[in-house]
Write a protein that holds these residues in place. Structure first.
Motif, PDB file in Angstrom:
ATOM      1  N   TYR A   1      42.316  33.740  37.472  1.00 54.12           N
ATOM      2  CA  TYR A   1      41.093  33.498  38.247  1.00 54.12           C
ATOM      3  C   TYR A   1      39.999  32.929  37.350  1.00 54.12           C
ATOM      4  O   TYR A   1      39.327  31.961  37.703  1.00 54.12           O
ATOM      5  N   LEU A   2      39.826  33.555  36.185  1.00 57.10           N
ATOM      6  CA  LEU A   2      38.752  33.142  35.274  1.00 57.10           C
ATOM      7  C   LEU A   2      38.949  31.693  34.846  1.00 57.10           C
ATOM      8  O   LEU A   2      38.009  30.899  34.868  1.00 57.10           O
TER       9      LEU A   2
ATOM     10  N   ARG B   1      54.731  31.308  51.024  1.00 53.74           N
ATOM     11  CA  ARG B   1      53.627  31.668  51.918  1.00 53.74           C
ATOM     12  C   ARG B   1      53.453  30.602  53.008  1.00 53.74           C
ATOM     13  O   ARG B   1      53.236  30.919  54.175  1.00 53.74           O
TER      14      ARG B   1
ATOM     15  N   SER C   1      54.547  33.116  39.118  1.00 53.50           N
ATOM     16  CA  SER C   1      54.358  33.394  40.548  1.00 53.50           C
ATOM     17  C   SER C   1      52.884  33.631  40.858  1.00 53.50           C
ATOM     18  O   SER C   1      52.438  33.426  41.979  1.00 53.50           O
ATOM     19  N   LEU C   2      52.114  34.064  39.831  1.00 53.67           N
ATOM     20  CA  LEU C   2      50.701  34.380  40.070  1.00 53.67           C
ATOM     21  C   LEU C   2      49.853  33.136  40.263  1.00 53.67           C
ATOM     22  O   LEU C   2      48.790  33.202  40.877  1.00 53.67           O
TER      23      LEU C   2
ATOM     24  N   SER D   1      50.300  30.870  42.106  1.00 53.92           N
ATOM     25  CA  SER D   1      50.264  30.438  43.506  1.00 53.92           C
ATOM     26  C   SER D   1      48.857  30.593  44.081  1.00 53.92           C
ATOM     27  O   SER D   1      48.497  29.898  45.018  1.00 53.92           O
ATOM     28  N   VAL D   2      48.034  31.506  43.494  1.00 52.00           N
ATOM     29  CA  VAL D   2      46.671  31.683  44.006  1.00 52.00           C
ATOM     30  C   VAL D   2      45.808  30.453  43.761  1.00 52.00           C
ATOM     31  O   VAL D   2      44.769  30.290  44.395  1.00 52.00           O
TER      32      VAL D   2
ATOM     33  N   MET E   1      56.308  30.698  45.051  1.00 54.84           N
ATOM     34  CA  MET E   1      55.547  31.694  45.801  1.00 54.84           C
ATOM     35  C   MET E   1      54.648  31.054  46.849  1.00 54.84           C
ATOM     36  O   MET E   1      54.527  31.533  47.978  1.00 54.84           O
TER      37      MET E   1
ATOM     38  N   PRO F   1      44.223  42.220  33.404  1.00 53.09           N
ATOM     39  CA  PRO F   1      45.315  41.785  34.284  1.00 53.09           C
ATOM     40  C   PRO F   1      45.490  40.270  34.249  1.00 53.09           C
ATOM     41  O   PRO F   1      44.518  39.527  34.119  1.00 53.09           O
ATOM     42  N   GLU F   2      46.751  39.854  34.372  1.00 55.41           N
ATOM     43  CA  GLU F   2      47.066  38.421  34.337  1.00 55.41           C
ATOM     44  C   GLU F   2      46.307  37.674  35.434  1.00 55.41           C
ATOM     45  O   GLU F   2      45.815  36.570  35.232  1.00 55.41           O
ATOM     46  N   LEU F   3      46.210  38.323  36.592  1.00 54.51           N
ATOM     47  CA  LEU F   3      45.565  37.673  37.732  1.00 54.51           C
ATOM     48  C   LEU F   3      44.103  37.336  37.416  1.00 54.51           C
ATOM     49  O   LEU F   3      43.597  36.275  37.789  1.00 54.51           O
ATOM     50  N   LEU F   4      43.448  38.242  36.691  1.00 55.78           N
ATOM     51  CA  LEU F   4      42.043  38.042  36.335  1.00 55.78           C
ATOM     52  C   LEU F   4      41.893  36.859  35.375  1.00 55.78           C
ATOM     53  O   LEU F   4      40.967  36.057  35.508  1.00 55.78           O
TER      54      LEU F   4
ATOM     55  N   TYR G   1      64.111  33.550  42.197  1.00 55.26           N
ATOM     56  CA  TYR G   1      63.638  34.096  40.914  1.00 55.26           C
ATOM     57  C   TYR G   1      64.757  34.816  40.189  1.00 55.26           C
ATOM     58  O   TYR G   1      64.909  34.693  38.964  1.00 55.26           O
TER      59      TYR G   1
ATOM     60  N   LYS H   1      58.166  34.991  35.339  1.00 54.68           N
ATOM     61  CA  LYS H   1      57.716  35.818  36.458  1.00 54.68           C
ATOM     62  C   LYS H   1      56.210  35.692  36.664  1.00 54.68           C
ATOM     63  O   LYS H   1      55.731  35.791  37.785  1.00 54.68           O
TER      64      LYS H   1
END
Lengths: 237, 234
Positions: free
Chosen positions: B75-76, B191, B176-177, B179-180, B187, B69-72, B211, B173
């Motif tokens: 994060y990494l 928040r 947007s991730l 933002s974490v 994004m 996943p892109e999020l992972l 968007y 798109k």
């Protein structure tokens, strides 16, 4: 040798792996509910999209346009934070479901996959050549029979690779539901990271599991392709 | 429910903040798309030359990044990136603490993801160009650089453009991730604003519209570019 196994069992990566594995069922639960519903709805929406009835096809086109033009994260947040802020929904029976991050995730993933899936199916349906439809008509098929026996089998077979792609994207998309406090694999990896301050081990453990999940998905799609495209099989003898 | 009056520009509303956030999203998208294309060219080169080791590395990279996943990945790179950079700095004799800012990390992370998609597009485009073209160029006595820049390049671009347009939409798109990581793009701004004003629906709808605006207009832009590039063919 015993020493090696002891060392391996105590290594951070292995312990993280076991812990992340406990979130696998939550990830699978998201997929098991949203993918079948998404598949059926995609077909229905694709049929609506290609229909000549403008009242049917225009709203579906608009829906696809909006969902494909916005990130999934916005959709998840809209459902999880946005819907919850509407008084009317909080007082209705829907609130029993929508207050759970899990059902919000399922709803968002389904809405997302239906938009992409119906575009894929539309491509397949429109790729059925005129001659095949005409020969179906000349056999005296009515509209439903034509759909059931001619159009859908040909279309679905053709779009298997691209729908398989969408399935893999969905497996990856489940990780975003972790941002709504739902504890699936990415959420657990994040929790481990906060606990052990070892980000690389935590996320690699989760990454391996996602890779494995996607590997299974690829094999499944490959099997379907092999089964339903017998004319494309390479000679096995 | 909706508080759209909170979207005015100036001190009373969030209009200007959202404008800057949108510019940030566009900046990150363009930077990571560019970096991703460079990485993709490298990957395609590694896959197409007849060297087993580079091909293995390139295949491993694309398989892993596309299967996770892109999020992972974000994060990494966000949490693990500093460690890697510091250990590289240690090799060169620097022992201080280095922290990359969110923009750099976010750009690198999205570029890594975007490059895997771009490399597939570029590879397919390269293979789609007729081999006779190279032979013809050689027969004319062009050298390697001339063949690449005058003959292959333009044709690869023509074949790749629709795919690159798709990758651009995905990249846009995916931003947007990040933002974490705390980078204030659309994004993150959403928040922040919805937490302050207690009206998530207003700002989330705004974000969705922003968007939608970005993807639609960049899509139109790519359509125009395609028309321009395929002039010679129709």
């Amino acid at each position: 040798m015993q020493n090696f196994f002891d060392y391996f069992n105590q290594s951070l990566l292995f312990r993280n792996f076991v812990e992340v594995l406990s979130g696998l069922d939550n990830t699978l639960l998201l997929l098991v509910i949203s993918l079948p519903i998404g598949f059926v709805l995609s077909l229905v929406f694709a049929l609506g999209r290609v229909s000549k009835n403008k009242i049917l096809s225009k709203p579906i086109a608009g829906y696809i346009f909006v969902i494909r033009g916005t990130p999934l994260l916005v959709q998840i947040y809209l459902i999880y934070f946005g819907l919850g802020s509407i008084e009317f929904i909080r007082e209705s029976f829907l609130w029993i479901l929508l207050k759970e991050p899990f059902w919000c995730g399922v709803l968002a993933l389904t809405i997302n996959t239906v938009a992409y899936g119906s575009e894929i199916f539309r491509g397949g349906i429109q790729s059925v050549t005129k001659g095949q439809i005409e020969s179906g008509l000349s056999l005296g098929f009515n509209k439903f029979m034509l759909l059931r026996k001619v159009i859908l089998p040909i279309a679905l077979r053709k779009v298997l690779p691209s729908y398989g792609n969408e399935l893999i994207l969905m497996v990856k998309a489940t990780s975003l539901v972790s941002l709504t406090t739902y504890m699936e694999m990415t959420g657990i990896a994040r929790k481990i990271m906060a606990k052990t301050f070892a980000p690389v081990e935590a996320f690699i453990a989760a990454g391996i599991l996602y890779l494995f999940l996607n590997f299974l998905m690829v094999q499944f799609v490959k099997y379907l392709e092999w089964k339903y495209n017998p004319h494309l099989r390479v000679n096995e003898s | 429910m909706f508080k759209f009056d909170k979207l005015v520009f100036g001190d009373l509303g969030w209009g200007d903040e959202f404008l800057f956030a949108t510019l940030m999203t566009i900046t990150v998208s363009i930077l990571s798309m560019g970096l991703g294309l460079c990485l993709a060219i490298l990957t395609v080169w590694a896959k197409l030359i007849t060297n087993k080791i580079t091909r293995l590395i390139a295949n491993f990279y694309t398989t892993v990044v596309r299967g996770v996943p892109e999020l992972l990945v974000i994060y990494l790179i966000f949490f693990g990136g500093n460690t890697v950079v510091m250990s590289i700095a240690k090799l060169f004799g620097y022992h201080g603490y280095i922290e990359l800012n969110a923009l750099t990390i976010g750009t690198i992370a999205i570029a890594f993801i975007s490059a895997t998609y771009s490399s597939e597009v570029l590879r397919a485009a390269y293979l789609a160009v007729n081999k006779g073209q190279i032979e013809a160029a050689k027969a004319l006595g062009l050298n390697k650089f001339q063949i690449f820049f005058k003959v292959m390049g333009p044709q690869i671009l023509l074949h790749a453009l629709p795919g690159i347009g798709n990758v651009w939409q995905i990249t846009l798109k995916d931003t947007s991730l990040i933002s974490v990581t705390g980078l204030v793009e659309i994004m993150r701004q959403t928040r922040i604003a919805s937490n302050v004003e207690h009206s998530p629906l207003t700002f989330l709808v705004t974000a969705a519209l922003l968007y939608l605006f970005l993807t639609t207009f960049s899509g139109k832009f790519f359509k125009l570019l395609e028309l321009n590039f395929s002039k010679g063919y129709n």
